[in-house]
Design a protein around this motif. Structure first.
Motif, mmCIF file in Angstrom:
data_model
loop_
_atom_site.group_PDB
_atom_site.id
_atom_site.type_symbol
_atom_site.label_atom_id
_atom_site.label_comp_id
_atom_site.label_asym_id
_atom_site.label_seq_id
_atom_site.Cartn_x
_atom_site.Cartn_y
_atom_site.Cartn_z
ATOM 1 N N ASN A 81 0.542 -1.043 -0.084
ATOM 2 C CA ASN A 81 -0.232 0.523 -0.276
ATOM 3 C C ASN A 81 1.087 1.108 -0.331
ATOM 4 N N GLY A 82 2.107 1.352 0.192
ATOM 5 C CA GLY A 82 3.058 2.823 -0.262
ATOM 6 C C GLY A 82 3.710 2.700 1.007
ATOM 7 N N SER A 83 2.561 2.041 1.461
ATOM 8 C CA SER A 83 3.425 3.289 3.761
ATOM 9 C C SER A 83 4.713 2.965 3.838
ATOM 10 N N VAL A 84 5.963 1.691 3.148
ATOM 11 C CA VAL A 84 7.059 2.262 3.371
ATOM 12 C C VAL A 84 7.653 1.764 1.705
ATOM 13 N N PRO A 85 8.760 2.467 1.575
ATOM 14 C CA PRO A 85 9.149 3.140 0.178
ATOM 15 C C PRO A 85 9.333 1.386 0.066
ATOM 16 N N SER A 86 9.187 0.911 -1.685
ATOM 17 C CA SER A 86 8.945 0.017 -2.093
ATOM 18 C C SER A 86 10.430 -0.572 -1.657
ATOM 19 N N ASP A 87 11.808 0.296 -2.187
ATOM 20 C CA ASP A 87 12.573 -0.794 -1.871
ATOM 21 C C ASP A 87 13.397 -1.273 -1.012
ATOM 22 N N ASP A 88 12.868 -0.192 0.336
ATOM 23 C CA ASP A 88 13.420 -0.874 1.535
ATOM 24 C C ASP A 88 12.062 -1.814 2.114
ATOM 25 N N GLN A 89 10.935 -2.219 1.370
ATOM 26 C CA GLN A 89 10.189 -2.934 1.513
ATOM 27 C C GLN A 89 10.886 -4.263 0.864
ATOM 28 N N PHE A 90 11.704 -4.312 0.242
ATOM 29 C CA PHE A 90 11.808 -5.228 -0.813
ATOM 30 C C PHE A 90 13.028 -5.574 0.520
ATOM 31 N N PHE A 91 14.014 -4.740 0.110
ATOM 32 C CA PHE A 91 15.167 -5.392 0.852
ATOM 33 C C PHE A 91 15.202 -5.533 2.079
ATOM 34 N N ASP A 92 13.987 -4.688 2.802
ATOM 35 C CA ASP A 92 13.653 -4.988 4.616
ATOM 36 C C ASP A 92 13.644 -7.317 4.382
ATOM 37 N N GLY A 144 23.395 0.778 -1.178
ATOM 38 C CA GLY A 144 23.528 0.629 0.022
ATOM 39 C C GLY A 144 24.617 1.629 0.968
ATOM 40 N N GLN A 145 24.876 2.664 1.839
ATOM 41 C CA GLN A 145 26.744 2.917 2.006
ATOM 42 C C GLN A 145 27.634 2.695 1.937
ATOM 43 N N THR A 146 28.085 1.268 2.333
ATOM 44 C CA THR A 146 28.984 1.209 1.822
ATOM 45 C C THR A 146 28.828 -0.185 0.582
ATOM 46 N N SER A 147 28.068 -0.388 0.342
ATOM 47 C CA SER A 147 28.408 -1.024 -1.315
ATOM 48 C C SER A 147 28.398 0.474 -2.427
ATOM 49 N N MET A 148 27.912 1.689 -2.624
ATOM 50 C CA MET A 148 28.476 2.527 -2.750
ATOM 51 C C MET A 148 30.355 3.187 -2.495
ATOM 52 N N LYS A 149 30.046 2.948 -1.443
ATOM 53 C CA LYS A 149 31.777 2.876 -0.652
ATOM 54 C C LYS A 149 32.665 2.581 -1.840
ATOM 55 N N ASP A 150 32.788 1.555 -1.507
ATOM 56 C CA ASP A 150 33.122 0.557 -1.912
ATOM 57 C C ASP A 150 33.175 -0.627 -3.120
ATOM 58 N N TYR A 151 32.134 0.231 -3.880
ATOM 59 C CA TYR A 151 32.112 -0.969 -5.303
ATOM 60 C C TYR A 151 33.349 -0.741 -6.247
ATOM 61 N N TRP A 152 33.688 0.100 -6.135
ATOM 62 C CA TRP A 152 34.701 -0.038 -7.538
ATOM 63 C C TRP A 152 35.854 -0.901 -6.773
ATOM 64 N N LEU A 153 36.191 -0.667 -5.404
ATOM 65 C CA LEU A 153 37.233 -2.003 -4.662
ATOM 66 C C LEU A 153 36.924 -3.165 -4.961
ATOM 67 N N HIS A 154 34.902 -3.380 -5.026
ATOM 68 C CA HIS A 154 34.673 -4.725 -5.355
ATOM 69 C C HIS A 154 34.965 -5.007 -6.106
#
Length: 471
Positions: free
Chosen positions: A118-129, A283-293
């Motif tokens: 019903n859109g009560s939480v952001p769709s990406d949060d609903q999915f990943f959480d 995600g914060q770590t995903s973005m920060k370390d993306y190139w390193l990954h």
């Protein structure tokens, strides 16, 4: 009279189907019910972008939690086998005694999946959480989920699934290697690839001394091979292979440790179908370390050149991250990491030099795994906003996948329905090509298995298309 009626029905049936599958598809483009019946019966090859835990439907997970009397967090709706020290937890038997079970069952279904969203939480949060909430019901019950997925695949004419089944368990103590976290990130901040690769080589030597190989061997022998054999997963109707994966949110040393073990596992077992990296890309770590990954994958490829890998890249859109962050993830997954396939690739239109990148993917036969229902729900990207047409027009190999059919309350049939309805310029022969792509571009190591699947597809399409031929 009965015989006359019967002959009349046969005649009508013959008239209705005195056409090709392609001409029939064009007639039903705008009718979802007819499209569903068509694609439900059409052979659909393989599902190459597939997360095991997200593909099992919530109903059996909830039934298991109730049957085993799990504890439920009444606020987050996560479950636990034992009662945690903190939080408002109550077991299911207690909820049942109080007459509250039915209420919480409804709430859980809407939290562990997108049912009645019903859109009560952001769709990406609903999915990943949702993953961490139901994860305790998965542990120790891989067999039930695998059989559920196999049964469902057979029912909708899917021959093959390449699933990300489980991370490889590892209790290796790497606390003495924590200095590498700082050193790797410092070098990565300067995009100093030479130094990063040297650090990874040193780290790899330390992991070898800690017997990284034994974790891969134990996983391959005592979990993967045993489970696959005991369940008789492969038969004349269905085949399954398994991708190893690592989690983006981990610290560099832990992630690299798991990545090395994943590559070892894939190099030593024909049941494994390469390596992947998962978790929210924004995600914060995903973005920060993306190139390193990406450099980590490049390093592992240099040590295990026969292991293939597909990378979640570009599962981003405008508004989710800053605009400049949309310009380089697919580029780095291909040019730095050397990915054999790309998953999602939704931000392609924003990528730097996207036309050159698309031409490169086409020339090098680097497929894109398209997940229409997933991209629509998580990113709100669909129809003309979706880069599907970009990939198609540049002749990038395309495969159609589900991503997480359980959480998304979807299946493979729906992906093809969405494809046919939203992109009317994609004809039957092109759709059929995508089906064959899903086997030809799979990471199945045994070529004889792949050839048999192609042969099975030929026979199934022959049977399917005969339904639309003149008698």
């Amino acid at each position: 009279m009965t015989r006359i009626i019967t002959l009349f029905c046969i005649l009508i049936a013959q008239i209705s189907f005195s056409q090709t599958a392609e001409s029939y598809l064009e007639k039903i483009r705008n009718n979802e019910a007819l499209l569903t019946a068509f694609f439900q019966q059409m052979p659909k090859g393989g599902d190459l972008h597939h997360h095991f835990s997200g593909s099992v439907y919530a109903e059996p997970l909830l039934e298991r939690a109730i049957a085993e009397d799990f504890y439920l967090n009444l606020e987050t709706l996560a479950v636990s086998k034992t009662k945690p020290a903190n939080g408002n937890w109550e077991n299911f038997s207690s909820l049942k005694e109080k007459g509250k079970l039915e209420y919480y069952e409804q709430q859980i279904m809407q939290t562990w999946s997108i049912k009645d969203y019903n859109g009560s939480v952001p769709s990406d949060d609903q999915f990943f959480d949702s993953f961490m909430k139901f994860e305790p019901t998965i542990k120790g019950h891989f067999a039930e989920g695998m059989l559920e997925l196999k049964k469902r695949a057979i029912a909708e004419n899917v021959l093959y699934i390449e699933t990300q089944l489980s991370t490889i368990p590892c209790d290796m103590n790497v606390s003495d290697l924590s200095d590498f976290n700082t050193k790797l990130r410092q070098a990565a901040s300067q995009k100093d690839e030479k130094t990063v690769l040297k650090l990874l080589a040193d780290l790899h030597k330390s992991l070898e001394k800690k017997e990284a190989k034994k974790y891969a061997e134990d996983f391959n022998t005592n979990f993967l091979a045993k489970l696959h054999k005991d369940l008789k997963i492969d038969d004349e109707k269905f085949t399954m292979r398994y991708q190893n994966f690592v989690l983006r949110f981990m610290e560099p040393v832990d992630l690299f440790k798991n990545l090395v073990i994943a590559f070892i596992s894939s190099s030593e077992s024909k049941l494994t179908a390469g390596v992947n990296i998962v978790s929210p890309e924004h995600g914060q770590t995903s973005m920060k370390d993306y190139w390193l990954h990406m450099v980590m994958f490049k390093y592992c490829h240099s040590k295990f050149p026969d292991v293939k890998y597909t990378l979640h890249a570009g599962e981003l859109t405008l508004g989710l991250v800053q605009p400049e962050e949309l310009t380089w993830h697919i580029n780095d997954a291909i040019y730095v990491a050397g990915a054999n396939r790309i998953g999602h690739g939704v931000d392609m239109a924003y990528e730097a030099n996207s036309y050159d990148l698309l031409k490169h993917m086409a020339q090098k036969n680097i497929p894109i795994e398209i997940n229409l229902a997933s991209n629509e729900f998580i990113l709100k990207v669909k129809e003309n906003r979706h880069p599907f047409t970009l990939y198609k027009d540049f002749n990038v190999p395309i495969v159609i996948s589900t991503d997480d059919a359980g959480i998304l309350r979807s299946n493979m049939t729906e992906q093809y329905v969405l494809l046919a309805k939203r992109y009317p310029d994609v004809n039957y022969e092109t759709i059929k090509k995508y089906v064959y792509n899903s086997i030809n571009y799979s990471f199945i190591q045994d070529e004889s298995v792949k050839k048999q699947l192609i042969k099975d597809l030929d026979n199934r399409f022959k049977t399917f298309e005969a339904k639309f031929s003149k008698n």
